[in-house]
Design an enzyme around this catalytic site. Structure first.
Site: not given
Ligand code: PSU
Ligand code: MN
Length: 307
Positions: A25, A160
């Site tokens: 990406e 995260k």
């Protein structure tokens, strides 16, 4: 209307002869890491894919064209542009293309583009998920929904701690997304190998993961799969170190930004507060994910050849 899709020649050759290709990406480059760590990590990830015998294909929208396999100069200008380029997801991909603009693709938009190009495996750092405080903000990344719609296997290092990881796993289960952790019983938490949450499924064989991808498809089930790969032990940052920084970044974000600005804001603050330590771990896990994705893509090609 013809599809505004440009596939790099090396990537096209590999796809036509069913050799392994791994999508990468570009939002991690423009909005995920600062310059020059972003371009250096992107280059190293592409090399890690090559080291495992697969072809890397970094994806973005350049002047209104879906671009699969970016050239070095294109990647460099996106890396320098940073937050000034569009952050593209399912909702604004068509708008960007129709107006001839340039933008970096998130996990969702990269999956959509990879699938249009015929790429089945994609490596990233961390996916978007359910944000902390989502019960008030309703902030849930469209990456989760995309995983349930578009048939691309996404290799990441988990999510995260800026996200609510238990809620992220709940939503993935609700959406019917297969989640497999490679070589560990725990779903990983990006900087840490373990989140203390058991992974819905565990595997230590890329061959097995490739088989599961093919079975999922043969059952006529929509969507892709999430493959979680814990950060290499030597690059792990203890959650006791990261958590206070994450808390601070998330509470600043709550006061200052909303919508698609939240994740880039938090990632930038964590980089600053950790004095760059977060970017070093990010690089290591990105390379590890790129290699694992390349191995899965190779096993998929091999399985297809043997039937
Ligand atoms: N999480 C990270 N690093 C990233 C991103 C998320 O640890 O670079 C990027 C990815 O491109 C992901 C996007 O698809 O942020 C999710 O944004 P949002 O939370 O606004 O959906
Ligand atoms: Mn969001």
């Amino acid at each position: 209307m013809t599809l505004p899709l440009d596939i790099d020649e090396e990537v096209r050759d590999a796809l036509e002869s069913d050799r392994p290709v791994v999508a990468l990406e570009s939002t991690i480059v423009s909005h995920g890491l600062p310059y020059p760590q972003n371009i250096e990590t992107a280059r190293a990830a592409a090399n890690a894919v090559r080291d495992e015998g697969a072809v890397p294909a970094t994806i973005a929208v350049l002047a209104g064209r879906l671009t699969v396999g970016m050239q070095e100069a294109e990647l460099d200008s996106l890396a320098k542009a940073g937050h000034s380029v569009l952050k593209l997801s399912r909702a604004n991909l068509a708008t960007c293309i129709a107006s001839g603009e340039t933008g970096a693709t998130t996990v969702a938009a990269t999956m959509i583009t990879a699938h249009l190009a015929g790429i089945e495996v994609f490596a990233t750092g961390g996916i978007g998920g359910v944000h902390r405080g989502a019960e008030a903000s309703f902030d849930i990344s469209t990456d989760l929904q995309e995983l349930s719609i578009t048939p691309v296997a996404v290799v990441c290092a988990g999510a995260k701690a800026i996200l609510d990881i238990p809620k992220t796993l709940e939503v993935l289960e609700t959406l019917g997304v297969p989640v497999t952790t490679f070589g560990s019983p725990d779903f990983p938490a990006f900087w840490s190998r373990a989140s203390s949450l058991p992974s819905p499924s565990v595997s230590d064989s890329t061959h097995q993961i490739a088989r599961e991808i093919l079975v999922h498809r043969s059952l006529g089930l929509q969507g892709g799969q999430l493959i979680a790969n814990p950060v290499p032990a030597e690059d792990e940052i203890p959650s006791a170190v990261m958590n206070p920084l994450v808390e601070r970044a998330v509470s600043e974000a709550r006061r200052e930004v909303s919508g698609p600005l939240v994740t880039p804001f938090v990632l930038k603050r964590i980089f600053e507060l950790s004095e760059g330590r977060s970017a070093k771990a990010n690089r290591a896990l990105m390379l590890s994910n790129a290699s694992l994705a390349a191995r899965i893509a190779s096993d998929l090609s091999a399985l297809r050849k043997t039937g």
